[in-house]
Design an enzyme around this catalytic site. Sequence first.
Site, short mmCIF file in Angstrom:
data_model
loop_
_atom_site.label_atom_id
_atom_site.label_comp_id
_atom_site.label_asym_id
_atom_site.label_seq_id
_atom_site.Cartn_x
_atom_site.Cartn_y
_atom_site.Cartn_z
N CYS A 242 1.07 -51.12 61.71
CA CYS A 242 2.08 -51.93 62.41
C CYS A 242 2.84 -51.08 63.42
CB CYS A 242 3.11 -52.51 61.45
SG CYS A 242 2.47 -53.17 59.93
N ASP A 243 3.23 -49.87 63.02
CA ASP A 243 4.19 -49.10 63.82
C ASP A 243 3.62 -47.82 64.45
OD1 ASP A 243 6.00 -51.00 62.98
OD2 ASP A 243 6.68 -49.83 61.27
N CYS B 20 4.20 -48.70 57.37
CA CYS B 20 2.96 -49.37 57.79
C CYS B 20 2.46 -48.75 59.08
CB CYS B 20 3.24 -50.86 57.95
SG CYS B 20 1.85 -51.74 58.65
#
Length: 318
Positions: A142-143, A139
Amino acid sequence: MANKEQKHIYDVIIIGGGPAGYTAALYACRAGLDTLLLEKESVGGQVARTSQIDNYPGVDCGIDGFSLGVKMQKQAEQFGAVTIMEEVTKVELTKEVKQIITKHNTYFCKSVIIATGATPKHLDLPNEKELIGKGVHYCASCDGMFYKDKTVVVVGGGNTALTDALLLSRLAKKVFLVHRRDTLRAAKVYQKQMAKTENIQFIPKHIVSELLPRENGLDVILKNVAGKELMPIACDGLFVSIGHYPATGLFRGILDLEDSGYIKANESTCTDIPGVFVAGDVRTKPARQIVTATADGAVAALHAENYVADFGARSHND
Ligand code: NAP
């Protein structure tokens, strides 16, 4: 804590809090149905992991997926939807009153809308699992922030891979996009943006054959699909963006599934069990988009409304 039985019978229980689930909740509540939505992780589903959404009508300046998911939740809850954050572990769907079982509770309902979405596919390399969160990610929104001014590899050729590569190009120093073919599946609009982005390098006709962790980074070993020669890329992180598996493990052996695992249903969203409907990416369908998921949510709720309206008469005849 022991599993407690909740004796209340909801009109509809929706499993999954992504765009399909919350649209179903919105329509069900507006139709006057007593509605519960169960979500295991965080609202928004896959959408919450998408950095930028520009193709959702009416959102003319674009929006990030997490914010869109939260807005959908708020809108449904304004009309009376109730969200409980619990993971469904078992379902009993065949009887007139259906049971939705979580670790701590058993919920009862007249109809069910399944909107469980999908989970990211892995490359299935030997040490991939051990490296999750330690250089291997699924992701980018997200990261990606961990890779400011670093070098990353993105694998895949669909919309997810290209939007991930574009997002990462704004953070990282260098992005390699590795794809197993020379033509991309992604929309032309993303391909054009990628071609104009100087710090993205496209590597076609290669697959990842090995992941070699090293101190503060990773060697991603690529293999040419034709020639078999190897190409190592020293990078800081790898983003696997190769699609998703439908989240249908709960329904195996209960509902009719495609070989690929998606729940069989046509545009009506009706499954082979009366009173059980399926909406969004988890259903057999030609296009998996936020708009198609929300459309399904609305259709499923309308069918649930009709089903619930006849519920008393059916139970009486049993
Ligand atoms: P996808 O469209 O199924 O694309 C998956 C990509 O990964 C394909 O290019 C595929 O290669 C490649 N791939 C699959 N398995 C692989 C493996 N084991 N090793 C290497 N490569 C592999 O999946 P997606 O990109 O996640 O998109 C899913 C759906 O969400 C699509 O409908 C997409 O349009 C939608 N979406 C939309 C947006 C947006 O519009 N903003 C953003 C993200 C996703 P091949 O091409 O060779 O099969």
